[in-house]
Design a protein around this motif. Structure first.
Motif, PDB file in Angstrom:
ATOM      1  N   GLY A   5       5.835  -8.392  55.519  1.00 19.02           N
ATOM      2  CA  GLY A   5       5.942  -7.976  56.907  1.00 19.02           C
ATOM      3  C   GLY A   5       7.331  -8.309  57.446  1.00 19.02           C
ATOM      4  N   VAL A   6       7.648  -7.786  58.623  1.00 18.84           N
ATOM      5  CA  VAL A   6       8.946  -8.005  59.257  1.00 18.84           C
ATOM      6  C   VAL A   6       8.868  -9.264  60.108  1.00 18.84           C
ATOM      7  CG1 VAL A   6      10.660  -7.028  60.841  1.00 18.84           C
ATOM      8  CG2 VAL A   6       9.401  -5.533  59.274  1.00 18.84           C
ATOM      9  N   ASP A   7       9.882 -10.128  59.998  1.00 16.02           N
ATOM     10  CA  ASP A   7       9.932 -11.373  60.763  1.00 16.02           C
ATOM     11  C   ASP A   7      10.262 -11.109  62.230  1.00 16.02           C
ATOM     12  OD1 ASP A   7       9.594 -12.719  58.323  1.00 16.02           O
ATOM     13  OD2 ASP A   7      11.744 -13.033  58.061  1.00 16.02           O
ATOM     14  N   VAL A   8       9.646 -11.874  63.106  1.00 19.48           N
ATOM     15  CA  VAL A   8       9.955 -11.932  64.535  1.00 19.48           C
ATOM     16  C   VAL A   8      10.155 -10.545  65.155  1.00 19.48           C
ATOM     17  CG1 VAL A   8      11.307 -13.137  66.288  1.00 19.48           C
ATOM     18  CG2 VAL A   8      11.088 -14.138  64.035  1.00 19.48           C
ATOM     19  N   ILE A   9       9.105  -9.756  65.134  1.00 19.47           N
ATOM     20  CA  ILE A   9       9.146  -8.424  65.754  1.00 19.47           C
ATOM     21  C   ILE A   9       7.765  -8.100  66.294  1.00 19.47           C
ATOM     22  CG2 ILE A   9       8.581  -7.174  63.633  1.00 19.47           C
ATOM     23  CD1 ILE A   9      10.576  -4.995  64.614  1.00 19.47           C
ATOM     24  N   GLU A  10       7.731  -7.410  67.378  1.00 17.46           N
ATOM     25  CA  GLU A  10       6.466  -6.926  67.912  1.00 17.46           C
ATOM     26  C   GLU A  10       6.233  -5.528  67.350  1.00 17.46           C
ATOM     27  OE1 GLU A  10       3.877  -8.141  69.787  1.00 17.46           O
ATOM     28  OE2 GLU A  10       4.899  -9.978  69.251  1.00 17.46           O
ATOM     29  N   THR A  11       4.999  -5.238  67.059  1.00 18.08           N
ATOM     30  CA  THR A  11       4.672  -3.955  66.462  1.00 18.08           C
ATOM     31  C   THR A  11       3.626  -3.244  67.306  1.00 18.08           C
ATOM     32  OG1 THR A  11       3.021  -5.059  65.120  1.00 18.08           O
ATOM     33  CG2 THR A  11       5.197  -4.743  64.135  1.00 18.08           C
ATOM     34  N   ASP A  12       3.047  -2.238  66.767  1.00 16.82           N
ATOM     35  CA  ASP A  12       2.041  -1.412  67.429  1.00 16.82           C
ATOM     36  C   ASP A  12       2.667  -0.699  68.616  1.00 16.82           C
ATOM     37  OD1 ASP A  12      -0.282  -4.065  66.905  1.00 16.82           O
ATOM     38  OD2 ASP A  12       0.102  -2.397  65.587  1.00 16.82           O
ATOM     39  N   GLY A  13       2.203  -0.985  69.812  1.00 17.93           N
ATOM     40  CA  GLY A  13       2.657  -0.237  70.966  1.00 17.93           C
ATOM     41  C   GLY A  13       3.936  -0.727  71.612  1.00 17.93           C
TER      42      GLY A  13
END
Length: 183
Positions: A132-140
């Motif tokens: 997964g990608v570090d320190v990122i918000e995903t989805d919406g």
């Protein structure tokens, strides 16, 4: 679509659908379909939503509706999670989920006022073939943390430490993205 009540609406083939739930469903569809297909109305024509009046996804005034992003992210993760068994090659593990927002406000010694928001993000879920990608918000939302330098320029705040939180993405062949430590 089955939609009852009033609120933010869009016109077109979907009649009237509260925009947040619609955006969450559309994101889920695009996240799980072929990325070589151009995004167009045909991508979303099969999507139907049932949003009963008076519920969290179709509130009635004077219902409190702050933190809309949290609701959109939860709807997105539920839709994508429901398809895990049908699409295990495409659906990643759950990410850190919610985005935490800190708001700082006050006044500089000069008298000038400031307000600055700080997003504290975790990581995205590991996928079938990659971390997964570090320190990122995903989805919406897909936000990243504000750089320390920008925060310190906009407000009288000092960040003493900013680092990745070791092992916070969980174990596995493809781990989830790491969260952060910020002091």
């Amino acid at each position: 679509c089955d939609f009852e009540g009033t609120g933010p609406q869009t016109k077109g083939p979907f009649n009237a659908v509260p925009s947040g739930s619609q955006a969450a469903a559309y994101f889920a569809v695009r996240a799980l379909t072929d990325t070589t297909i151009a995004t167009n109305g045909g991508c979303f024509r099969p999507v139907t939503l049932h949003l009963p009046k008076g519920t969290l996804v179709n509130p009635v005034e004077p219902a409190p509706v702050n933190s809309r992003t949290a609701t959109i992210k939860r709807i997105t993760s539920v839709i994508i999670g429901a398809l895990k068994n049908a699409m295990p090659h495409k659906v990643p593990a759950d990410g850190s989920s919610e985005l935490h927002v800190l708001m700082f406000g006050g006044q500089w010694a000069s008298g000038k006022r400031f307000v600055v928001g700080e997003f504290t993000a975790g990581g995205s879920g590991g996928g079938p073939h990659k971390d997964g990608v570090d320190v990122i918000e995903t989805d919406g939302s897909n936000c990243m943390n504000l750089p320390v330098e920008a925060l310190e320029l906009e407000a009288p705040i000092r960040v003493h430490r900013m680092a990745l939180r070791p092992d916070s993405g969980g174990a596995g062949r493809f781990r989830g993205g790491l969260g952060c430590v910020r002091e």
